[in-house]
Scaffold this active site. Structure first.
Site, short mmCIF file in Angstrom:
data_model
loop_
_atom_site.label_atom_id
_atom_site.label_comp_id
_atom_site.label_asym_id
_atom_site.label_seq_id
_atom_site.Cartn_x
_atom_site.Cartn_y
_atom_site.Cartn_z
N VAL A 20 37.50 54.59 56.98
CA VAL A 20 38.78 53.73 56.95
C VAL A 20 38.83 52.59 56.80
O VAL A 20 38.05 51.78 57.01
CB VAL A 20 39.40 53.80 58.56
CG1 VAL A 20 40.64 53.28 58.80
CG2 VAL A 20 39.26 55.27 59.04
N ARG A 61 41.34 57.83 43.23
CA ARG A 61 41.13 59.45 43.15
C ARG A 61 40.72 59.79 41.70
O ARG A 61 39.94 60.50 41.43
CB ARG A 61 42.52 59.87 43.29
CG ARG A 61 42.84 60.16 44.81
CD ARG A 61 44.32 60.97 45.00
NE ARG A 61 44.88 60.66 46.29
CZ ARG A 61 45.81 59.92 46.52
NH1 ARG A 61 46.54 59.47 45.42
NH2 ARG A 61 46.40 59.88 47.69
N ASP A 74 51.64 47.85 59.89
CA ASP A 74 51.22 46.80 60.06
C ASP A 74 50.71 46.64 61.33
O ASP A 74 51.03 47.15 62.55
CB ASP A 74 52.62 46.01 60.52
CG ASP A 74 52.37 44.45 60.65
OD1 ASP A 74 51.44 44.00 60.96
OD2 ASP A 74 53.58 43.62 60.59
N TYR A 164 42.87 29.79 62.94
CA TYR A 164 42.19 30.64 62.25
C TYR A 164 40.90 30.85 62.31
O TYR A 164 40.26 31.96 62.76
CB TYR A 164 42.53 30.46 60.72
CG TYR A 164 41.74 31.31 59.66
CD1 TYR A 164 41.90 32.57 59.65
CD2 TYR A 164 40.75 30.76 58.86
CE1 TYR A 164 41.09 33.68 58.89
CE2 TYR A 164 39.83 31.51 58.12
CZ TYR A 164 40.16 32.95 58.16
OH TYR A 164 39.44 33.80 57.34
N LYS A 168 38.45 34.01 63.98
CA LYS A 168 36.86 34.43 63.42
C LYS A 168 35.70 34.17 64.24
O LYS A 168 34.86 35.02 64.09
CB LYS A 168 36.82 33.67 62.14
CG LYS A 168 37.97 34.20 61.09
CD LYS A 168 37.72 35.55 60.77
CE LYS A 168 38.86 36.10 59.99
NZ LYS A 168 38.98 37.84 59.88
N1 NAP Z 1 39.24 34.87 51.20
C1 NAP Z 1 38.50 34.41 51.84
O1 NAP Z 1 38.10 33.01 51.41
C2 NAP Z 1 37.54 34.83 53.04
C3 NAP Z 1 36.68 34.05 53.56
C4 NAP Z 1 36.01 34.68 54.70
C5 NAP Z 1 36.78 35.72 55.51
N2 NAP Z 1 37.77 36.35 55.03
C6 NAP Z 1 38.38 37.37 55.56
O2 NAP Z 1 38.29 38.52 54.76
C7 NAP Z 1 39.54 39.42 55.19
C8 NAP Z 1 40.02 40.06 53.90
O3 NAP Z 1 40.73 38.66 53.31
P1 NAP Z 1 41.02 38.62 51.55
O4 NAP Z 1 40.23 37.42 51.18
O5 NAP Z 1 40.65 40.09 51.10
O6 NAP Z 1 42.58 38.53 51.70
P2 NAP Z 1 43.73 39.15 50.95
O7 NAP Z 1 43.48 39.49 49.47
O8 NAP Z 1 45.07 38.35 51.26
O9 NAP Z 1 43.90 40.63 51.66
C9 NAP Z 1 44.28 40.80 53.01
C10 NAP Z 1 44.81 42.36 52.97
O10 NAP Z 1 45.19 42.61 54.29
C11 NAP Z 1 46.34 43.19 54.60
N3 NAP Z 1 47.08 42.79 55.43
C12 NAP Z 1 47.57 41.48 55.67
N4 NAP Z 1 48.22 41.38 57.10
C13 NAP Z 1 48.33 42.86 57.40
C14 NAP Z 1 48.82 43.50 58.50
N5 NAP Z 1 49.58 42.91 59.48
N6 NAP Z 1 48.54 45.02 58.96
C15 NAP Z 1 47.80 45.50 57.83
N7 NAP Z 1 47.29 45.02 56.70
C16 NAP Z 1 47.48 43.52 56.48
C17 NAP Z 1 46.91 42.77 53.07
O11 NAP Z 1 47.92 43.62 52.57
P3 NAP Z 1 49.55 43.64 52.80
O12 NAP Z 1 49.95 42.30 52.48
O13 NAP Z 1 50.21 44.65 52.05
O14 NAP Z 1 49.49 43.94 54.56
C18 NAP Z 1 45.73 42.89 52.30
O15 NAP Z 1 45.41 44.24 51.74
C19 NAP Z 1 40.38 38.68 56.20
O16 NAP Z 1 40.05 39.09 57.61
C20 NAP Z 1 39.85 36.95 55.93
O17 NAP Z 1 40.05 36.44 57.18
C21 NAP Z 1 38.55 35.91 53.81
#
Ligand code: NAP
Length: 275
Positions: A20, A61, A74, A164, A168
């Site tokens: 998942v 797929r 959500d 934020y 974390k």
């Molecule tokens: N990018 C960075 O610099 C960074 C650094 C450290 C940690 N992180 C962490 O890594 C994780 C992924 O981040 P990312 O960089 O890949 O960001 P991203 O590209 O914005 O991806 C976020 C994903 O989460 C989904 N999402 C957001 N809100 C949601 C909700 N309420 N319910 C279900 N799905 C939801 C989004 O799709 P939808 O909008 O369609 O829901 C998207 O698929 C996060 O937890 C972030 O805090 C990121």
């Protein structure tokens, strides 16, 4: 980066047949889904927007011949978390990857309280509920893996991203503790704590990152670390940033992060004296 065949086999045998992945439509979650699909795991993909999940599912797929189930919910709402859980009740799930999450930035008192609470729900409450549910399932089957997306901001307070970073810190602490609690039960828990990564994150958080890794630079190191470490700092930039601060006392790290985050948010906040 690509996984070696031996690594793909390990992931499939230890954590398959189904994984998942939340946040699977973009950034780090999308990259982890791609890598898991390349290893032959079947996937349940979660994010809110079905129009972004559907093409990902089709591509996975077609490319890898795996089964993919889409659950567009959500996870900030308990009904969304429950729908995700219910839609996997008939599957043999061995891996939970929780990448759904977002950040905000700027002065705390100028933030929208409802958005900050929503972030707490996505980054914290949903992670708690899903870890609790799948943790129980994995312990019952004496095998499984849970990957939680922490961040390098988890290791100290971060001015201009205060809430934020606090979400974390919660994720990091939960993962560290559960890694030890669940290990004897055959379940591996990993905190993945990247530095800046170029993805949809930056725009949603209204940050401007000068330097950042790509999702492709962090996905494989995260999967390689599962079952071997309790925390991974994926990518060279993450290691450089975290190790550079290693000997700095925590209060000093907060000051440095104030400068770093100050630079990333300067475009959208009123500069304050002493900043
Ligand atoms: N990018 C960075 O610099 C960074 C650094 C450290 C940690 N992180 C962490 O890594 C994780 C992924 O981040 P990312 O960089 O890949 O960001 P991203 O590209 O914005 O991806 C976020 C994903 O989460 C989904 N999402 C957001 N809100 C949601 C909700 N309420 N319910 C279900 N799905 C939801 C989004 O799709 P939808 O909008 O369609 O829901 C998207 O698929 C996060 O937890 C972030 O805090 C990121």
């Amino acid at each position: 980066m690509v996984l070696k065949t031996s690594e793909k086999n390990r992931l499939r045998e230890q954590y398959g047949p189904w994984a998942v992945v939340t946040g699977a439509s973009s950034g780090i979650g999308l990259e982890l889904a791609q890598q898991l699909a390349s290893a032959g795991l079947h996937l349940v993909l979660n994010a809110r927007q079905i129009e972004r999940l559907a093409p990902v599912a089709e591509q996975l797929r077609d490319t890898y011949g795996i089964d993919v189930r889409i659950v567009a919910t959500d996870v900030s709402e308990s009904v969304g978390v429950q729908q995700l859980i219910d839609s996997t009740s008939d599957l043999s799930v061995g891996l939970l990857v929780q990448s759904a999450g977002f950040g905000t930035s700027g002065l705390f008192l100028q933030s929208s309280l409802s958005e900050e609470i929503n972030m707490l729900r996505v980054n914290g409450e949903a992670v708690l509920a899903l870890t609790h549910h799948y943790g129980q399932r994995f312990v019952a089957q004496h095998r499984g893996g849970i990957i939680l997306l922490s961040s390098m901001v988890a290791f100290q307070g971060v001015p201009y991203a205060a809430n934020y970073a606090a979400t974390k810190a919660y994720v990091q602490s939960l993962a560290e503790a559960l890694a030890l609690e669940l290990k004897p039960e055959g379940v591996d828990v990993l905190a993945a704590a990247p530095g800046p990564v170029r993805s949809g994150f930056e725009q949603r958080a209204n940050m401007a990152m000068n330097m950042a890794l790509t999702p492709e630079q962090v996905g494989v190191p995260i999967l390689r670390a599962l079952g071997r470490q309790t925390t991974v700092l994926p990518g060279w930039l993450t290691k450089v940033l975290v190790y550079a601060l290693r000997t700095v006392p925590r209060w000093g790290k907060v000051r440095i992060m104030q400068q770093v985050m100050g630079g990333m948010t300067q475009h959208q906040r009123q500069l304050q004296p002493n900043v």
